[in-house]
Design an enzyme around this catalytic site. Structure first.
Site, short mmCIF file in Angstrom:
data_model
loop_
_atom_site.label_atom_id
_atom_site.label_comp_id
_atom_site.label_asym_id
_atom_site.label_seq_id
_atom_site.Cartn_x
_atom_site.Cartn_y
_atom_site.Cartn_z
N SER A 129 11.59 -6.63 1.90
CA SER A 129 10.36 -5.99 1.44
C SER A 129 10.65 -4.78 0.59
O SER A 129 9.83 -4.37 -0.24
CB SER A 129 9.51 -5.55 2.64
OG SER A 129 8.91 -6.64 3.26
N HIS A 189 2.79 -0.71 5.49
CA HIS A 189 3.84 -1.45 4.77
C HIS A 189 3.71 -1.25 3.26
O HIS A 189 4.70 -0.98 2.56
CB HIS A 189 3.76 -2.93 5.14
CG HIS A 189 4.88 -3.75 4.61
ND1 HIS A 189 4.86 -4.36 3.37
CD2 HIS A 189 6.07 -4.09 5.15
CE1 HIS A 189 5.99 -5.03 3.18
NE2 HIS A 189 6.75 -4.89 4.25
N ASP A 201 -0.01 -6.32 -0.93
CA ASP A 201 0.60 -6.04 0.36
C ASP A 201 -0.45 -6.05 1.46
O ASP A 201 -1.59 -6.49 1.25
CB ASP A 201 1.34 -4.70 0.31
CG ASP A 201 2.63 -4.72 1.11
OD1 ASP A 201 2.56 -4.70 2.35
OD2 ASP A 201 3.71 -4.76 0.50
#
Length: 534
Positions: free
Chosen positions: A386, A209, A169
């Site tokens: 995601s 994220h 990521d």
């Protein structure tokens, strides 16, 4: 290369060292005179990585061997900064001036050079299109987990114990400060960390994220938040930078190689690639054919090592791009779309098919209003494939724990077959929403032998196609024939598959583009497989 030539190269390179250092991939011609050997894999693979290959009858291959160190040393000696090598693609990421490219290209062991990023790429926030939602109450993961039957999977004891999951990521901001991740950290189940953007082990950057993605998988705090694979071990890698350049695809490659060598079982990637800041690097939809983009090629290699690959389909459904992004186009990657609480495609979720008209996304999970833990430690509902991706990755991890004899591709196929619209797939949510109870039932119902024979890649533009026989064919004589659409036999042979020799490569070098039939006659079954060469 003689000493005089070396001296000239060094002087020329020194003269350019004060100019901008761009990033390039330098690919080598061979691995001659390597200090490593396929017969001694423990010198470059962990025992866990070797065990994964052995379970799936995968041989150690030349692309498992590390890059020839003498080639890297030669670049270092010329003043070229080498960063990350790639054994699968036989090269190294370097920093150098554009005016040095021709000098490096002239080296006898250099096959080609590819420009992948400008110098001084920002290493801060990588951004993200996921939408923040309202704060959630305790037990917020129940809905997203229960949609796939993960609650039942957990009740039966399959929470990822003994499994190793890679998460690639943009960053894991404040990960070590989040209460629901403390069990993961304190039990030392993060077995490896690497930031491939900065070439450090610092993965707690300014990007959150990855923190949110990891929470969906690994967080575990009773009555507050329980991830989909809360007892698994993890490899965490930063591969995404703030700018969008092709180097990020290679960062994924470097991370996959490291994770493979460590022995990873599953890789979750909540990233996708289509267009870049440098338009010359951008892809078109026609490139989403399962074999063209850098990251898709890397994923295809990773799959040959027995790794299960789970990837978010992308959030392009209501944008100009519209379709899935790489590497979700790979036939070896489980592409995950997003649905809402009613099981309907989320408006942002990318559409299929792949450019060569295969069903994509493969499956879907909750991606609209998914409960995540943010970098502040709060639980919030947020949107994005995601987040449907790691829910599915956790599901795959527990399912593989329950059925460890499956190969990686058999696992992905079992997940597809367990989905609610497997018989009527579409290009919005693929085969639909998988279910643990259904997968469990299917796993105990043996497929017909003909369905267990793997033929790949198919369709193909390669000069060969692989044929892999399951255990049901071991030690039995099998007749294989390649026939064209006019019924003319082009090739035939006999094989007796063995435990460590159950793969056959069929030569298509002199075959024209078109459709062919592979006829397989065994002692207990006879059937045909269609092959497409283009």
């Amino acid at each position: 290369m003689n000493r005089k030539t070396n001296l000239i190269l060094i002087l020329l390179l020194i003269g350019f060292r004060l100019s901008a250092q761009d990033r390039y991939m330098v690919f080598f011609t061979d691995k001659f005179n390597s200090s490593y050997s396929i017969s001694s894999p423990l010198n470059f693979l962990s025992q866990r990585a070797i065990d994964r290959r052995q379970r799936q009858n995968i041989p150690i291959a030349e692309n498992d061997l590390p890059v020839n160190q003498s080639y890297i040393d030669a670049l270092d000696n010329l003043g070229i900064k080498t960063i990350h090598p790639t054994k699968w693609m036989n090269g190294v990421l370097v920093e150098m001036q554009s005016s040095s490219v021709n000098l490096v290209q002239a080296l006898t062991f250099v096959e080609k050079i590819e420009y992948v990023a400008p110098g001084q790429i920002p290493v801060g926030s990588a951004g993200g299109s996921e939408v923040n939602g309202k704060l959630a109450d305790g037990g917020a993961t129940e809905f997203q987990n229960n949609m796939l039957g993960i609650d039942q999977m957990h009740d039966e004891g399959f929470e990822g114990q003994g499994m190793l999951v890679g998460v690639f990521d943009g960053g894991f901001q404040n990960m070590s400060q989040i209460g629901s991740l403390q069990a993961l950290i304190s039990s030392n189940r993060i077995v490896m960390k690497k930031n491939f953007v900065t070439n450090t082990t610092n993965i707690e950057n300014n990007e959150s994220h990855g923190t949110r993605v990891l929470s969906i998988l690994a967080a575990n705090q009773a009555n507050v938040y329980v991830g989909a694979a809360p007892a698994a071990n993890y490899v965490l890698c930063v591969t995404e930078a703030a700018g969008e350049y092709r180097v990020e695809e290679y960062n994924w490659l470097f991370a996959a190689e490291m994770a493979d060598s460590t022995g990873v079982d599953v890789i979750n990637t909540s990233l996708g690639y289509s267009t870049f800041d440098d338009a010359s690097m951008s892809y078109t939809y026609s490139d989403m054919d399962g074999e063209t983009t850098v990251i898709t090629k890397a994923s295809n290699i990773a799959a040959t090592k027995g790794i299960a690959l789970i990837n978010s389909a992308g959030n392009e459904g209501n944008k100009v791009w519209h379709f899935i992004t790489a590497p979700s186009d790979s036939k070896n990657v489980l592409s995950v779309g997003a649905v809402d609480g009613a099981g309907i495609r989320a408006s942002f979720s990318s559409f299929g098919p792949s450019a060569d008209n295969r069903v994509k996304p493969d499956v879907s999970a909750l991606g609209q209003g998914t409960a995540v833990i943010t970098a502040t430690g709060n639980i919030a509902f947020q949107n994005g494939t995601s987040f449907s991706g790691p829910v599915m990755a956790g599901f795959a991890t527990g399912l593989w724990q329950a059925f460890p004899d499956l190969t990686n591709l058999q696992l992905l196929d079992l997940i597809r077959r367990s989905a609610h619209q497997y018989d009527t797939p579409d290009y919005e949510i693929g085969y639909g929403i998988p279910n643990y109870a259904k997968a469990y039932e299917l796993a105990f119902v043996p497929e017909p032998l003909e369905n267990q024979v793997l033929v790949y890649p198919n369709p193909t533009s390669d000069s060969f196609i692989n044929l892999v026989f399951p255990d049901g064919f071991l030690s039995e004589s099998v007749s294989v024939s390649l026939v064209d659409m006019n019924g003319q036999q082009l090739n035939s042979f006999q094989i007796e598959p063995q435990l460590n020799n159950n793969r056959v490569q069929i030569d298509l070098t002199n075959r024209m583009s078109g459709v062919y039939i592979l006829k397989i006659d065994g002692q207990r079954t006879s059937f045909k497989k269609k092959i497409i060469k283009y």
